[in-house]
Motif scaffolding. Structure first.
Motif, PDB file in Angstrom:
ATOM      1  N   LYS A 141       0.832  -1.208   0.000  1.00 21.85           N
ATOM      2  CA  LYS A 141       0.000   0.000   0.000  1.00 21.85           C
ATOM      3  C   LYS A 141       0.871   1.265   0.000  1.00 21.85           C
ATOM      4  CE  LYS A 141      -3.865   2.005   2.529  1.00 21.85           C
ATOM      5  NZ  LYS A 141      -4.707   1.876   3.722  1.00 21.85           N
ATOM      6  N   ASN A 142       1.967   1.230   0.731  1.00 22.17           N
ATOM      7  CA  ASN A 142       2.822   2.418   0.888  1.00 22.17           C
ATOM      8  C   ASN A 142       4.087   2.375   0.038  1.00 22.17           C
ATOM      9  OD1 ASN A 142       1.033   3.376   2.845  1.00 22.17           O
ATOM     10  ND2 ASN A 142       2.094   2.263   4.468  1.00 22.17           N
ATOM     11  N   GLU A 143       4.229   1.375  -0.815  1.00 22.06           N
ATOM     12  CA  GLU A 143       5.473   1.181  -1.573  1.00 22.06           C
ATOM     13  C   GLU A 143       5.831   2.392  -2.433  1.00 22.06           C
ATOM     14  OE1 GLU A 143       7.502  -2.193  -4.472  1.00 22.06           O
ATOM     15  OE2 GLU A 143       5.347  -2.210  -4.164  1.00 22.06           O
ATOM     16  N   LYS A 144       4.855   3.015  -3.077  1.00 23.10           N
ATOM     17  CA  LYS A 144       5.127   4.126  -3.992  1.00 23.10           C
ATOM     18  C   LYS A 144       5.580   5.385  -3.254  1.00 23.10           C
ATOM     19  CE  LYS A 144       2.007   2.389  -7.472  1.00 23.10           C
ATOM     20  NZ  LYS A 144       0.770   2.539  -8.190  1.00 23.10           N
ATOM     21  N   THR A 145       5.181   5.503  -1.996  1.00 28.29           N
ATOM     22  CA  THR A 145       5.540   6.712  -1.245  1.00 28.29           C
ATOM     23  C   THR A 145       6.852   6.568  -0.488  1.00 28.29           C
ATOM     24  OG1 THR A 145       4.253   5.988   0.670  1.00 28.29           O
ATOM     25  CG2 THR A 145       3.123   7.364  -0.967  1.00 28.29           C
ATOM     26  N   LEU A 146       7.367   5.347  -0.416  1.00 27.89           N
ATOM     27  CA  LEU A 146       8.604   5.108   0.345  1.00 27.89           C
ATOM     28  C   LEU A 146       9.831   5.432  -0.501  1.00 27.89           C
ATOM     29  CD1 LEU A 146       7.784   1.688   2.047  1.00 27.89           C
ATOM     30  CD2 LEU A 146       7.795   3.930   3.132  1.00 27.89           C
ATOM     31  N   GLY A 147      10.869   5.885   0.174  1.00 22.54           N
ATOM     32  CA  GLY A 147      12.143   6.129  -0.492  1.00 22.54           C
ATOM     33  C   GLY A 147      12.894   4.815  -0.682  1.00 22.54           C
ATOM     34  N   GLU A 148      13.984   4.897  -1.401  1.00 22.76           N
ATOM     35  CA  GLU A 148      14.763   3.683  -1.727  1.00 22.76           C
ATOM     36  C   GLU A 148      15.320   3.000  -0.482  1.00 22.76           C
ATOM     37  OE1 GLU A 148      15.567   0.891  -4.327  1.00 22.76           O
ATOM     38  OE2 GLU A 148      14.570   2.732  -4.881  1.00 22.76           O
ATOM     39  N   LEU A 149      15.849   3.770   0.462  1.00 20.87           N
ATOM     40  CA  LEU A 149      16.383   3.184   1.694  1.00 20.87           C
ATOM     41  C   LEU A 149      15.277   2.547   2.535  1.00 20.87           C
ATOM     42  CD1 LEU A 149      19.028   5.856   2.800  1.00 20.87           C
ATOM     43  CD2 LEU A 149      19.454   3.559   1.941  1.00 20.87           C
ATOM     44  N   ALA A 150      14.133   3.192   2.586  1.00 18.24           N
ATOM     45  CA  ALA A 150      13.000   2.647   3.354  1.00 18.24           C
ATOM     46  C   ALA A 150      12.509   1.350   2.724  1.00 18.24           C
ATOM     47  CB  ALA A 150      11.874   3.673   3.433  1.00 18.24           C
ATOM     48  N   LYS A 151      12.491   1.310   1.387  1.00 19.11           N
ATOM     49  CA  LYS A 151      12.070   0.082   0.689  1.00 19.11           C
ATOM     50  C   LYS A 151      13.033  -1.064   1.002  1.00 19.11           C
ATOM     51  CE  LYS A 151       9.692   1.964  -3.333  1.00 19.11           C
ATOM     52  NZ  LYS A 151       9.707   2.102  -4.797  1.00 19.11           N
ATOM     53  N   GLN A 152      14.329  -0.774   0.962  1.00 19.92           N
ATOM     54  CA  GLN A 152      15.320  -1.805   1.250  1.00 19.92           C
ATOM     55  C   GLN A 152      15.179  -2.310   2.683  1.00 19.92           C
ATOM     56  OE1 GLN A 152      19.187  -0.246   0.305  1.00 19.92           O
ATOM     57  NE2 GLN A 152      18.869  -0.382  -1.910  1.00 19.92           N
ATOM     58  N   ALA A 153      14.924  -1.404   3.606  1.00 23.16           N
ATOM     59  CA  ALA A 153      14.735  -1.796   5.010  1.00 23.16           C
ATOM     60  C   ALA A 153      13.491  -2.676   5.147  1.00 23.16           C
ATOM     61  CB  ALA A 153      14.624  -0.551   5.886  1.00 23.16           C
ATOM     62  N   GLU A 154      12.429  -2.304   4.452  1.00 26.08           N
ATOM     63  CA  GLU A 154      11.191  -3.104   4.486  1.00 26.08           C
ATOM     64  C   GLU A 154      11.415  -4.485   3.868  1.00 26.08           C
ATOM     65  OE1 GLU A 154       8.020  -2.573   5.723  1.00 26.08           O
ATOM     66  OE2 GLU A 154       8.780  -0.763   6.695  1.00 26.08           O
ATOM     67  N   TYR A 155      12.134  -4.527   2.743  1.00 24.84           N
ATOM     68  CA  TYR A 155      12.443  -5.823   2.108  1.00 24.84           C
ATOM     69  C   TYR A 155      13.205  -6.735   3.069  1.00 24.84           C
ATOM     70  CZ  TYR A 155      11.093  -4.351  -2.644  1.00 24.84           C
ATOM     71  OH  TYR A 155      10.399  -3.953  -3.743  1.00 24.84           O
ATOM     72  N   LYS A 156      14.192  -6.161   3.747  1.00 25.37           N
ATOM     73  CA  LYS A 156      14.982  -6.946   4.699  1.00 25.37           C
ATOM     74  C   LYS A 156      14.105  -7.461   5.841  1.00 25.37           C
ATOM     75  CE  LYS A 156      19.560  -4.981   3.962  1.00 25.37           C
ATOM     76  NZ  LYS A 156      20.669  -4.227   4.553  1.00 25.37           N
ATOM     77  N   GLU A 157      13.248  -6.589   6.344  1.00 27.36           N
ATOM     78  CA  GLU A 157      12.374  -6.982   7.448  1.00 27.36           C
ATOM     79  C   GLU A 157      11.407  -8.089   7.012  1.00 27.36           C
ATOM     80  OE1 GLU A 157       9.177  -5.081  10.624  1.00 27.36           O
ATOM     81  OE2 GLU A 157      10.228  -3.747   9.238  1.00 27.36           O
ATOM     82  N   LEU A 158      10.834  -7.938   5.803  1.00 35.40           N
ATOM     83  CA  LEU A 158       9.914  -8.959   5.294  1.00 35.40           C
ATOM     84  C   LEU A 158      10.645 -10.288   5.041  1.00 35.40           C
ATOM     85  CD1 LEU A 158       7.721  -6.851   2.833  1.00 35.40           C
ATOM     86  CD2 LEU A 158       7.029  -7.846   5.022  1.00 35.40           C
ATOM     87  N   ALA A 159      11.858 -10.208   4.524  1.00 35.02           N
ATOM     88  CA  ALA A 159      12.643 -11.429   4.283  1.00 35.02           C
ATOM     89  C   ALA A 159      12.974 -12.121   5.598  1.00 35.02           C
ATOM     90  CB  ALA A 159      13.915 -11.092   3.512  1.00 35.02           C
TER      91      ALA A 159
END
Length: 173
Positions: free
Chosen positions: A72-90
């Motif tokens: 839902k929030n992927e488009k509003t997140l910056g690149e670093l935030a996306k990477q942090a979220e990917y790591k957390e989800l993984a």
């Protein structure tokens, strides 16, 4: 002449030793299925499995909520935030997989722990019947392939009687 006497003596001794051997068979899986304690063990292991499943479902639900929020929030997140979220989800996904593997192992260990007293009781009953029937060896039928088994040496019914379990009668149609 000497070799003939030795051969006859060996043949005589082997015949005597074979004659003293009495082998019986037992269907331990059948007996276990008829033991009333087996139903209790099955119920306890199902209850334990349900507890593990509820914990697992909570983890999966938390993960799914996190994935939905990220999408839902992927488009509003910056690149670093996306990477942090990917790591957390993984990390969460790896944790779920590890929890599932551990859950399977825990379930197997719990079932073995619950069945141990039944195996001991069955083993003691088999030993009692074998000693009273003067069997030198008792083989289990389940898990083994036999070309021929004489039912006269099957001690399954004797072990059931020793345990006080009444076997269901077979009805022919």
């Amino acid at each position: 002449m000497k070799s003939k006497i030795i051969f006859i003596a060996i043949a005589l001794l082997s015949t005597i030793s074979i004659a003293q051997s009495k082998v019986g068979t037992v269907d331990s899986e059948y007996i276990l299925s008829l033991m009333p304690e087996t139903k209790i063990v099955l119920q306890r292991s199902q209850n334990y499995g349900a507890k593990l499943d509820s914990s697992f479902n909570i983890k999966v639900k938390t993960y799914q909520t996190k994935v939905d929020a990220f999408k839902k929030n992927e488009k509003t997140l910056g690149e670093l935030a996306k990477q942090a979220e990917y790591k957390e989800l993984a990390a969460m996904e790896a944790d779920i997989q590890k929890y599932q593997q551990n859950g399977n192992k825990l379930m197997q260990l719990k079932q073995e722990e619950l069945m141990r007293p039944l195996y001991k009781k069955l083993s003691d009953a088999i030993a009692t019947v074998a000693k009273s029937g003067k069997y030198t060896q008792v083989l289990t039928v389940s898990g083994n392939e036999f070309a021929y088994i004489d039912n006269n040496f099957d001690i399954t019914k004797l072990v059931l009687n020793n345990l006080g379990i009444v076997a269901p009668t077979e009805t022919e149609e």
